[in-house]
Design a protein around this motif. Structure first.
Motif, short mmCIF file in Angstrom:
data_model
loop_
_atom_site.label_atom_id
_atom_site.label_comp_id
_atom_site.label_asym_id
_atom_site.label_seq_id
_atom_site.Cartn_x
_atom_site.Cartn_y
_atom_site.Cartn_z
N GLY A 28 -32.16 43.13 -6.53
CA GLY A 28 -30.76 42.85 -6.83
C GLY A 28 -30.47 41.38 -7.09
N LYS A 29 -31.51 40.55 -7.10
CA LYS A 29 -31.35 39.12 -7.33
C LYS A 29 -32.08 38.71 -8.61
N VAL A 30 -31.59 37.65 -9.22
CA VAL A 30 -32.16 37.17 -10.48
C VAL A 30 -32.93 35.88 -10.19
N TYR A 31 -34.14 35.83 -10.71
CA TYR A 31 -35.01 34.67 -10.51
C TYR A 31 -35.48 34.13 -11.85
N LEU A 48 -44.23 38.58 -17.51
CA LEU A 48 -43.54 38.82 -18.78
C LEU A 48 -43.38 40.32 -19.06
N SER A 49 -44.29 41.13 -18.55
CA SER A 49 -44.22 42.57 -18.81
C SER A 49 -43.09 43.26 -18.06
N VAL A 50 -42.51 42.60 -17.05
CA VAL A 50 -41.43 43.23 -16.28
C VAL A 50 -40.07 42.58 -16.52
N THR A 51 -39.96 41.80 -17.59
CA THR A 51 -38.66 41.23 -17.93
C THR A 51 -37.79 42.31 -18.56
N GLY A 52 -36.49 42.15 -18.44
CA GLY A 52 -35.56 43.07 -19.08
C GLY A 52 -35.36 44.37 -18.33
N LYS A 53 -35.83 44.44 -17.09
CA LYS A 53 -35.64 45.64 -16.27
C LYS A 53 -35.66 45.23 -14.81
N ALA A 55 -37.44 44.78 -11.71
CA ALA A 55 -38.87 44.66 -11.39
C ALA A 55 -39.15 44.85 -9.91
N THR A 56 -38.19 45.34 -9.15
CA THR A 56 -38.35 45.49 -7.70
C THR A 56 -39.55 46.36 -7.36
N ASP A 57 -39.64 47.53 -7.97
CA ASP A 57 -40.75 48.44 -7.66
C ASP A 57 -42.10 47.82 -8.01
N ASP A 58 -42.17 47.14 -9.14
CA ASP A 58 -43.42 46.49 -9.54
C ASP A 58 -43.80 45.41 -8.52
N PHE A 59 -42.81 44.67 -8.06
CA PHE A 59 -43.06 43.61 -7.08
C PHE A 59 -43.53 44.19 -5.76
N GLU A 60 -42.87 45.24 -5.29
CA GLU A 60 -43.22 45.85 -4.00
C GLU A 60 -44.57 46.57 -4.06
N VAL A 87 -29.51 54.00 -14.13
CA VAL A 87 -29.92 54.79 -12.97
C VAL A 87 -31.28 55.42 -13.27
N LYS A 88 -32.18 55.32 -12.29
CA LYS A 88 -33.50 55.92 -12.47
C LYS A 88 -33.39 57.42 -12.27
#
Length: 134
Positions: A28-31, A48-53, A55-60, A87-88
């Motif tokens: 929920g935060k922008v970096y 770069l592959s997770v920009t525009g969406k 990315a929380t799940d990818d990070f976790e 919404v997913k």
């Protein structure tokens, strides 16, 4: 990261998707991770592959260390407007009718399961009668 944090929409964040200007949404935060691209252990392509969406799940999923999580504070630029993130939905495969590989109807299969053993039994009895010597 006070209460006066700037709020961005997904469209705003999506514009920052190059190696010269890269923003991510995590939790929920922008970096703004542009300065970190060269130092990221997985390489800049991963970020770069997770920009525009979101990315929380990818990070976790990667299992970042506490040190990595602490580093995020220096790249924080604001919050994301959650209403702009789609919404997913969970994928559910379409309902498909039962697949009959040989295209034979179930009724015919059931009849044959009954008649074929009966025919074999009849044939065995007939052979026994004709070959029986008295």
């Amino acid at each position: 990261m006070g209460s006066d944090a700037k709020v961005f929409t997904l469209e705003d964040v999506s514009k920052h998707n190059t190696n010269k200007d890269c923003w991510l949404i995590i939790g929920g935060k922008v970096y703004d991770v542009t300065k970190f691209l060269d130092d990221h252990p997985g390489g800049d392509e991963v970020l770069l592959s997770v920009t525009g969406k979101d990315a929380t799940d990818d990070f976790e999923d990667v299992g970042h260390s506490n040190t990595a999580r602490a580093m995020m504070d220096e790249y924080y630029v604001g919050e994301i407007d959650a209403s702009t993130i789609p919404v997913k939905t969970k994928y559910t495969p379409p309902k498909q009718p039962h697949y009959n590989q040989d295209k034979t109807s179930d009724f015919i299969v059931k009849i044959l399961q009954f008649l074929v053993p009966l025919a074999i039994l009849g044939l065995a009895v007939a052979i026994r009668i004709y070959t029986k010597t008295e």
